[in-house]
Design a protein around this motif. Structure first.
Motif, PDB file in Angstrom:
ATOM      1  N   UNK A 210       0.833  -1.203   0.000  1.00 50.76           N
ATOM      2  CA  UNK A 210       0.000   0.000   0.000  1.00 50.76           C
ATOM      3  C   UNK A 210       0.869   1.254   0.000  1.00 50.76           C
ATOM      4  N   UNK A 211       1.994   1.198   0.714  1.00 55.31           N
ATOM      5  CA  UNK A 211       2.937   2.319   0.730  1.00 55.31           C
ATOM      6  C   UNK A 211       3.498   2.569  -0.671  1.00 55.31           C
ATOM      7  N   UNK A 212       3.876   1.500  -1.347  1.00 53.92           N
ATOM      8  CA  UNK A 212       4.401   1.636  -2.707  1.00 53.92           C
ATOM      9  C   UNK A 212       3.322   2.162  -3.642  1.00 53.92           C
ATOM     10  N   UNK A 213       2.103   1.642  -3.503  1.00 56.43           N
ATOM     11  CA  UNK A 213       1.000   2.091  -4.349  1.00 56.43           C
ATOM     12  C   UNK A 213       0.746   3.583  -4.178  1.00 56.43           C
ATOM     13  N   UNK A 214       0.838   4.071  -2.942  1.00 53.88           N
ATOM     14  CA  UNK A 214       0.659   5.493  -2.700  1.00 53.88           C
ATOM     15  C   UNK A 214       1.751   6.323  -3.327  1.00 53.88           C
ATOM     16  N   UNK A 215       2.977   5.818  -3.303  1.00 52.14           N
ATOM     17  CA  UNK A 215       4.082   6.521  -3.953  1.00 52.14           C
ATOM     18  C   UNK A 215       3.825   6.651  -5.450  1.00 52.14           C
ATOM     19  N   UNK A 216       3.271   5.608  -6.041  1.00 52.39           N
ATOM     20  CA  UNK A 216       2.979   5.633  -7.467  1.00 52.39           C
ATOM     21  C   UNK A 216       1.798   6.541  -7.772  1.00 52.39           C
ATOM     22  N   UNK A 217       0.687   6.351  -7.069  1.00 48.04           N
ATOM     23  CA  UNK A 217      -0.567   6.929  -7.563  1.00 48.04           C
ATOM     24  C   UNK A 217      -1.476   7.443  -6.455  1.00 48.04           C
ATOM     25  N   UNK A 218      -0.908   8.008  -5.396  1.00 46.31           N
ATOM     26  CA  UNK A 218      -1.738   8.633  -4.366  1.00 46.31           C
ATOM     27  C   UNK A 218      -2.648   9.681  -5.013  1.00 46.31           C
ATOM     28  N   UNK A 219      -3.881   9.792  -4.517  1.00 46.11           N
ATOM     29  CA  UNK A 219      -4.765  10.850  -5.018  1.00 46.11           C
ATOM     30  C   UNK A 219      -4.068  12.192  -4.844  1.00 46.11           C
ATOM     31  N   UNK A 220      -4.079  13.008  -5.889  1.00 51.98           N
ATOM     32  CA  UNK A 220      -3.267  14.221  -5.930  1.00 51.98           C
ATOM     33  C   UNK A 220      -4.126  15.438  -6.238  1.00 51.98           C
ATOM     34  N   UNK A 221      -3.755  16.543  -5.578  1.00 51.25           N
ATOM     35  CA  UNK A 221      -4.472  17.818  -5.726  1.00 51.25           C
ATOM     36  C   UNK A 221      -5.910  17.696  -5.209  1.00 51.25           C
ATOM     37  N   UNK A 222      -6.063  16.893  -4.131  1.00 48.32           N
ATOM     38  CA  UNK A 222      -7.377  16.703  -3.532  1.00 48.32           C
ATOM     39  C   UNK A 222      -7.456  17.274  -2.120  1.00 48.32           C
ATOM     40  N   UNK A 223      -6.390  17.996  -1.723  1.00 49.53           N
ATOM     41  CA  UNK A 223      -6.390  18.622  -0.411  1.00 49.53           C
ATOM     42  C   UNK A 223      -6.212  17.658   0.741  1.00 49.53           C
ATOM     43  N   UNK A 224      -5.737  16.432   0.455  1.00 44.94           N
ATOM     44  CA  UNK A 224      -5.571  15.429   1.506  1.00 44.94           C
ATOM     45  C   UNK A 224      -4.213  14.749   1.374  1.00 44.94           C
ATOM     46  N   UNK A 225      -3.617  14.426   2.497  1.00 44.34           N
ATOM     47  CA  UNK A 225      -2.418  13.600   2.506  1.00 44.34           C
ATOM     48  C   UNK A 225      -1.276  14.145   1.680  1.00 44.34           C
ATOM     49  N   UNK A 226      -0.718  13.269   0.858  1.00 49.97           N
ATOM     50  CA  UNK A 226       0.420  13.620   0.010  1.00 49.97           C
ATOM     51  C   UNK A 226       0.041  13.391  -1.446  1.00 49.97           C
ATOM     52  N   UNK A 227       0.983  13.666  -2.343  1.00 51.68           N
ATOM     53  CA  UNK A 227       0.759  13.505  -3.775  1.00 51.68           C
ATOM     54  C   UNK A 227       1.422  12.223  -4.275  1.00 51.68           C
ATOM     55  N   UNK A 228       0.935  11.722  -5.398  1.00 53.03           N
ATOM     56  CA  UNK A 228       1.549  10.583  -6.065  1.00 53.03           C
ATOM     57  C   UNK A 228       2.258  11.042  -7.320  1.00 53.03           C
ATOM     58  N   UNK A 229       3.238  10.278  -7.753  1.00 53.35           N
ATOM     59  CA  UNK A 229       4.018  10.706  -8.906  1.00 53.35           C
ATOM     60  C   UNK A 229       3.268  10.470 -10.216  1.00 53.35           C
ATOM     61  N   UNK A 230       2.832   9.233 -10.445  1.00 56.88           N
ATOM     62  CA  UNK A 230       2.041   8.927 -11.651  1.00 56.88           C
ATOM     63  C   UNK A 230       0.574   8.870 -11.233  1.00 56.88           C
ATOM     64  N   UNK A 231       0.044  10.024 -10.802  1.00 56.79           N
ATOM     65  CA  UNK A 231      -1.225  10.024 -10.072  1.00 56.79           C
ATOM     66  C   UNK A 231      -2.455   9.773 -10.934  1.00 56.79           C
ATOM     67  N   UNK A 232      -2.304   9.710 -12.245  1.00 55.32           N
ATOM     68  CA  UNK A 232      -3.440   9.363 -13.106  1.00 55.32           C
ATOM     69  C   UNK A 232      -3.371   7.923 -13.601  1.00 55.32           C
ATOM     70  N   UNK A 233      -2.388   7.180 -13.156  1.00 54.04           N
ATOM     71  CA  UNK A 233      -2.246   5.803 -13.630  1.00 54.04           C
ATOM     72  C   UNK A 233      -3.293   4.900 -12.974  1.00 54.04           C
ATOM     73  N   UNK A 234      -3.440   3.723 -13.532  1.00 53.25           N
ATOM     74  CA  UNK A 234      -4.340   2.702 -13.003  1.00 53.25           C
ATOM     75  C   UNK A 234      -3.507   1.648 -12.299  1.00 53.25           C
ATOM     76  N   UNK A 235      -3.959   1.216 -11.129  1.00 53.41           N
ATOM     77  CA  UNK A 235      -3.185   0.265 -10.332  1.00 53.41           C
ATOM     78  C   UNK A 235      -3.726  -1.154 -10.488  1.00 53.41           C
ATOM     79  N   UNK A 236      -2.799  -2.094 -10.621  1.00 56.08           N
ATOM     80  CA  UNK A 236      -3.131  -3.518 -10.621  1.00 56.08           C
ATOM     81  C   UNK A 236      -2.510  -4.134  -9.372  1.00 56.08           C
ATOM     82  N   UNK A 237      -3.298  -4.379  -8.328  1.00 56.33           N
ATOM     83  CA  UNK A 237      -2.743  -4.942  -7.093  1.00 56.33           C
ATOM     84  C   UNK A 237      -2.463  -6.436  -7.239  1.00 56.33           C
ATOM     85  N   UNK A 238      -1.235  -6.851  -6.985  1.00 54.08           N
ATOM     86  CA  UNK A 238      -0.879  -8.265  -7.070  1.00 54.08           C
ATOM     87  C   UNK A 238      -0.146  -8.642  -5.785  1.00 54.08           C
TER      88      UNK A 238
END
Length: 356
Positions: A210-238
């Motif tokens: 979950x930590x790695x997923x947030x680094x990749x694609x945390x919700x960004x510019x939503x006034x919460x938490x932190x930002x993600x780098x590739x924040x518009x990408x789609x995540x495939x959890x494996x």
């Protein structure tokens, strides 16, 4: 905080990079320097290394009837790879040799265990500087994310935010709960341990994925938490890891799932040290085959170089078709715990300030 190699930190920039294509039919065996049955034993097959006891991984020759050759208890991993129980009380070396003598077997090896980085220490992030005049997300933690300026994220976002890119996070899974991941689209969740799929199948009970997923694609510019780098990408959890580690068969199965279900990028922030040995001697045959097939399908594969402060990159990051990433600190110098060496591809911000 975890002292991890955040291999995902450059995913937005790397997503368009071509992977080194390789014909998956080209095997790495027979083992160089060996002949006869010994040539069929995977290069890393050393019972002293951490592995799942009581079984072996076997790649059969084409056209072989697995149930007839291996018995009803054999379990398909992917392709022609099978997980096979050993005989009661059989030692690992004896099982390897028994299967290596079969004409129907191309490769046999133990089911080695990879590890996730362990939590260590704490620290605060240094101030962020040089943000530029581009997008400045309103996430309250964004000014502390010093690594974004290091990779010129604001300029990169003018070109891409990861939209349309499916990133497979092969790890301990991803927990969907939490207000700062609710914006994300998740596709093709897969638990390679239980071999189940569907929404929530790869739920994370460890936290690392979950930590790695947030680094990749945390919700960004939503006034919460932190930002993600590739924040518009789609995540495939494996999910390929449990509290007991990440078995080779599950990791290979996860890579193959990502390839066959449309992932464009695979991130693996996990691994095992090579202790001075290079690829292919320090490698696992079943993972090599899965990586080669993914690379041939033009999937970008990124993995952590390892946290052992060694001059050789760990596996599977040392594979030629994998982008091996080590961590740099706030001072732009490789961290004191990161692995390095000839197989290293890139070093990216991953340390915790003021650690170096």
């Amino acid at each position: 905080m975890q002292r991890v190699l955040v291999a995902a930190v450059l995913l937005t920039l790397l997503a368009a990079a071509p992977a080194a294509a390789q014909d998956p039919a080209i095997a790495f065996w027979p083992h160089p320097g060996k002949s006869g049955p010994a040539a069929k034993i995977g290069p890393a097959s050393d019972p002293a290394k951490e592995h799942e006891p009581g079984l072996v991984l076997v790649r059969l020759a084409p056209g072989v009837d697995a149930m007839e050759e291996l018995g009803p208890d054999a379990e398909l991993v992917f392709g022609r790879w099978w997980k096979v129980p050993g005989e009661p009380g059989e030692k690992a070396n004896d099982a390897l040799w028994r299967f290596a003598q079969k004409s129907s077997v191309e490769v046999v090896e133990l089911n080695y265990i990879l590890r996730l980085p362990q939590p260590e220490g704490s620290g605060s992030f240094g101030p962020m500087s040089g943000l530029g005049a581009k997008l400045a997300p309103n996430d309250p933690g964004y000014p502390l994310q010093w690594h974004f300026s290091k990779v010129q994220a604001a300029s990169a976002w003018d070109r891409s935010t990861g939209n349309g890119v499916v990133v497979a996070v092969i790890d301990s899974g991803i927990t969907r709960a939490g207000e700062d991941l609710t914006c994300r689209t998740f596709v093709h969740d897969y638990n390679a341990i239980t071999q189940t799929s569907g929404s929530g199948a790869a739920n994370d009970d460890h936290g690392h994925g979950s930590h790695v997923a947030g680094t990749v694609a945390q919700c960004t510019n939503n006034g919460k938490g932190v930002a993600g780098l590739a924040y518009s990408s789609t995540l495939m959890p494996i999910r390929v890891c449990t509290a007991d580690g990440c078995p080779s068969d599950a990791t290979a199965r996860g890579i193959d799932w990502a390839r066959s279900h449309g992932a464009k990028v695979i991130n693996m922030s996990l691994g095992a040290p090579c202790n001075g040995v290079t690829w292919p001697t320090c490698s696992v045959a079943i993972q090599n085959d899965a990586i080669a097939a993914a690379a041939a399908a033009d999937v970008v594969i990124v993995a952590a170089a390892g946290n052992e402060d060694q001059g050789t990159v760990g596996r599977p990051a040392n594979h030629p078709d994998v982008i091996a990433i080590s961590a740099t600190g706030f001072n732009n110098v490789i961290t004191q715990y990161s692995n390095y060496g000839a197989a290293l591809t890139l070093a990216a911000p991953g340390g915790i300030w003021p650690w170096t």
